[in-house]
Motif scaffolding. Structure first.
Motif, PDB file in Angstrom:
ATOM      1  N   ASP A 163      -2.199  -9.216  10.066  1.00 62.53           N
ATOM      2  CA  ASP A 163      -1.734  -8.777   8.739  1.00 62.53           C
ATOM      3  C   ASP A 163      -0.345  -9.300   8.381  1.00 62.53           C
ATOM      4  O   ASP A 163       0.064  -9.251   7.221  1.00 62.53           O
ATOM      5  CB  ASP A 163      -1.720  -7.252   8.674  1.00 62.53           C
ATOM      6  CG  ASP A 163      -3.120  -6.676   8.750  1.00 62.53           C
ATOM      7  OD1 ASP A 163      -3.258  -5.519   9.175  1.00 62.53           O
ATOM      8  OD2 ASP A 163      -4.068  -7.405   8.403  1.00 62.53           O
ATOM      9  N   TYR A 198       3.140   4.232  10.621  1.00 60.83           N
ATOM     10  CA  TYR A 198       2.270   3.733  11.705  1.00 60.83           C
ATOM     11  C   TYR A 198       2.657   4.326  13.060  1.00 60.83           C
ATOM     12  O   TYR A 198       1.790   4.544  13.913  1.00 60.83           O
ATOM     13  CB  TYR A 198       2.306   2.202  11.755  1.00 60.83           C
ATOM     14  CG  TYR A 198       1.588   1.524  10.608  1.00 60.83           C
ATOM     15  CD1 TYR A 198       0.387   2.043  10.104  1.00 60.83           C
ATOM     16  CD2 TYR A 198       2.097   0.367  10.028  1.00 60.83           C
ATOM     17  CE1 TYR A 198      -0.267   1.417   9.051  1.00 60.83           C
ATOM     18  CE2 TYR A 198       1.441  -0.270   8.976  1.00 60.83           C
ATOM     19  CZ  TYR A 198       0.256   0.269   8.498  1.00 60.83           C
ATOM     20  OH  TYR A 198      -0.399  -0.355   7.451  1.00 60.83           O
ATOM     21  N   LYS A 206       1.643   5.222   0.802  1.00 63.01           N
ATOM     22  CA  LYS A 206       1.229   6.211   1.821  1.00 63.01           C
ATOM     23  C   LYS A 206       2.168   7.404   1.825  1.00 63.01           C
ATOM     24  O   LYS A 206       3.304   7.327   1.357  1.00 63.01           O
ATOM     25  CB  LYS A 206       1.187   5.553   3.199  1.00 63.01           C
ATOM     26  CG  LYS A 206       2.433   4.801   3.582  1.00 63.01           C
ATOM     27  CD  LYS A 206       2.137   3.770   4.696  1.00 63.01           C
ATOM     28  CE  LYS A 206       1.454   2.529   4.166  1.00 63.01           C
ATOM     29  NZ  LYS A 206       1.267   1.469   5.176  1.00 63.01           N
ATOM     30  N   TYR A 257      -0.163  -2.372  11.869  1.00 61.61           N
ATOM     31  CA  TYR A 257      -0.392  -1.229  12.756  1.00 61.61           C
ATOM     32  C   TYR A 257      -0.631  -1.683  14.185  1.00 61.61           C
ATOM     33  O   TYR A 257      -0.117  -1.073  15.129  1.00 61.61           O
ATOM     34  CB  TYR A 257      -1.584  -0.436  12.225  1.00 61.61           C
ATOM     35  CG  TYR A 257      -1.936   0.772  13.057  1.00 61.61           C
ATOM     36  CD1 TYR A 257      -3.127   0.829  13.752  1.00 61.61           C
ATOM     37  CD2 TYR A 257      -1.068   1.852  13.143  1.00 61.61           C
ATOM     38  CE1 TYR A 257      -3.457   1.937  14.514  1.00 61.61           C
ATOM     39  CE2 TYR A 257      -1.387   2.969  13.901  1.00 61.61           C
ATOM     40  CZ  TYR A 257      -2.587   3.004  14.587  1.00 61.61           C
ATOM     41  OH  TYR A 257      -2.904   4.100  15.343  1.00 61.61           O
ATOM     42  N   LEU A 280      -8.222   0.726  10.331  1.00 60.44           N
ATOM     43  CA  LEU A 280      -7.330  -0.152   9.553  1.00 60.44           C
ATOM     44  C   LEU A 280      -7.699  -1.608   9.812  1.00 60.44           C
ATOM     45  O   LEU A 280      -7.116  -2.280  10.643  1.00 60.44           O
ATOM     46  CB  LEU A 280      -5.872   0.114   9.948  1.00 60.44           C
ATOM     47  CG  LEU A 280      -5.334   1.486   9.509  1.00 60.44           C
ATOM     48  CD1 LEU A 280      -3.994   1.775  10.179  1.00 60.44           C
ATOM     49  CD2 LEU A 280      -5.185   1.546   7.994  1.00 60.44           C
ATOM     50  N   GLU A 330      -5.986   0.334  16.276  1.00 58.59           N
ATOM     51  CA  GLU A 330      -6.254  -0.129  14.905  1.00 58.59           C
ATOM     52  C   GLU A 330      -7.703   0.133  14.522  1.00 58.59           C
ATOM     53  O   GLU A 330      -8.010   0.592  13.428  1.00 58.59           O
ATOM     54  CB  GLU A 330      -5.938  -1.626  14.805  1.00 58.59           C
ATOM     55  CG  GLU A 330      -5.975  -2.176  13.402  1.00 58.59           C
ATOM     56  CD  GLU A 330      -5.513  -3.626  13.354  1.00 58.59           C
ATOM     57  OE1 GLU A 330      -6.295  -4.516  13.790  1.00 58.59           O
ATOM     58  OE2 GLU A 330      -4.381  -3.853  12.900  1.00 58.59           O
ATOM     59  N   ASP A 364       0.836  -1.209   0.000  1.00 55.17           N
ATOM     60  CA  ASP A 364       0.000   0.000   0.000  1.00 55.17           C
ATOM     61  C   ASP A 364       0.870   1.258   0.000  1.00 55.17           C
ATOM     62  O   ASP A 364       1.877   1.324   0.692  1.00 55.17           O
ATOM     63  CB  ASP A 364      -0.924  -0.013   1.220  1.00 55.17           C
ATOM     64  CG  ASP A 364      -0.156  -0.295   2.519  1.00 55.17           C
ATOM     65  OD1 ASP A 364       0.875  -1.006   2.476  1.00 55.17           O
ATOM     66  OD2 ASP A 364      -0.588   0.209   3.567  1.00 55.17           O
ATOM     67  N   ASP A 391       6.416   1.574   6.740  1.00 57.10           N
ATOM     68  CA  ASP A 391       5.337   1.266   7.693  1.00 57.10           C
ATOM     69  C   ASP A 391       5.710   1.633   9.124  1.00 57.10           C
ATOM     70  O   ASP A 391       4.889   2.159   9.876  1.00 57.10           O
ATOM     71  CB  ASP A 391       4.969  -0.219   7.605  1.00 57.10           C
ATOM     72  CG  ASP A 391       4.070  -0.517   6.403  1.00 57.10           C
ATOM     73  OD1 ASP A 391       3.987  -1.690   6.010  1.00 57.10           O
ATOM     74  OD2 ASP A 391       3.457   0.438   5.871  1.00 57.10           O
TER      75      ASP A 391
END
Ligand SMILES: Cc1cccc(C(=O)O)c1OC(=O)C1CC1
Ligand SMILES: [Ca+2]
Ligand SMILES: [Zn+2]
Length: 337
Positions: free
Chosen positions: A208, A90, A18, A154, A199, A194, A16, A86
């Protein structure tokens, strides 16, 4: 040198894209977010050899935090970048969660810099908060079968940063019942953060990044800890030795009893022959946060957590409130008096 806040983009562990707050120094961009507290800093552990990690923390400390993550064009899209993207993004979201929900400015409530090292070790199936004197998080890359890189989830990052919050508040000893409460607090606020961020809200931890080839499983479930072998009632408290091999008295196992309590307090349900009227996630979070930051101490037991939660609910909603009754029901349901 003159520093400019800049905004880059990056691709995370799960592919993803970001936006990232970065710091431009000369023609180089760094994973340094100057918009939150004293900053959020993400470092490269450069996969320093596993052998060194197996030695004392002193050995590891010589290599941490590693080098501040740098990039030439403010686009962090290589596979080696994923874990850093991440960890950085996060950590910022966890900072936002604590500030918005509890008006807490970073883990020390004084804007402490949040530092993370990724690519820690080689194929290292571990993540953690390294307390004094490093005061930083570290994330292994995982072995690709049991785990993807640990910063890819996250709820895991919120779990680790909550260990720092706990260390600066109740400072619950990481062993036996106090350690299980320590672990449960990290799971509880991992899940609440979360859900707050929208998310993939769930009552699971690490889903995840856990066993990428097996769908639907997770490291732990708060809704039903027994799904992954953890107890959900005092009758099933697991007595283990207070050693590394014994998970310090089963802190990651017996946390299931407190996790179940929090789940029932939030969502309600029937358990252990008791009906619990849920108060919702926000109220449960407020009760547990007040317990952690106002009443618990290093040696608090499960029973003392019950008292702390009853007192917190009384403080927040009144002595005769339904919330106090719900707290009593939830602890009754798991057999904690
Ligand atoms: C993977 C792992 C190993 C040892 C300790 C922890 C620890 O931080 O307690 C750990 O991380 C977690 O439990 C997070 C939730 C996935
Ligand atoms: Ca989750
Ligand atoms: Zn933990």
């Amino acid at each position: 040198s003159f520093k400019i806040d800049s905004v880059g983009t990056g691709t995370g562990v799960l592919g993803d894209v970001k936006s990232l707050n970065t710091d431009k120094q000369g023609n180089t961009y760094y994973l340094q977010d100057n918009t939150r507290g004293d900053g959020i800093f993400t470092y490269d552990g450069e996969n320093v050899h596993q052998r060194i990690l197996d030695r004392s923390l002193r050995q590891i400390m010589r290599y941490l935090p590693g080098t501040l993550w740098s990039d030439s064009d403010n686009v962090f899209n290589s596979s080696y970048d994923n874990a850093a993207v991440d960890a950085h993004y996060y950590a910022g979201l966890v900072y936002d969660y604590y500030l918005e929900k509890f008006n807490r400015d970073s883990f020390d409530n004084q804007g402490a810099a949040i530092k993370s090292t990724v690519h820690f070790g080689r194929n290292y199936n571990n993540a953690g908060w390294l307390g004094e004197p490093l005061n930083q998080m570290m994330y292994g890359d995982g072995d690709g079968v049991n785990w993807l890189p640990f910063s890819g989830a996250y709820d895991v990052i919120a779990h680790e940063i909550t260990h720092a919050v706990t260390d600066r508040t109740a400072n619950l000893l990481y062993q036996n019942q106090s350690g299980a409460i320590n672990e449960a607090m990290s799971d509880i606020f991992g899940v609440l953060a979360e859900n707050w961020a929208g998310l993939g809200p769930d009552w699971l931890m690490g889903e995840d990044i856990y066993t990428p080839n097996i769908p639907g499983d997770a490291l732990r479930s708060l809704a039903d800890p027994t799904l992954f072998g953890d107890p959900d009632h005092m009758d099933d408290f697991v007595q283990l030795p207070n050693t590394r091999e014994g998970d310090w008295g089963g802190v990651h196992i017996n946390s299931g009893i407190i996790n179940k309590t929090a789940y029932l307090l939030s969502e309600g349900g029937n358990h252990g022959g008791v009906t619990v009227n849920g108060v919702g996630q926000d109220n449960m979070g407020d009760i547990f946060y007040r317990s952690l930051t106002q009443y618990l101490t290093e040696s608090s037991t499960f029973s003392q957590l019950r008292s702390a939660a009853e007192q917190s609910a009384t403080d927040l909603y009144g002595a005769n409130s339904s919330a106090v009754t719900s707290v009593q029901q939830a602890f009754d349901a798991v057999g904690i008096n």
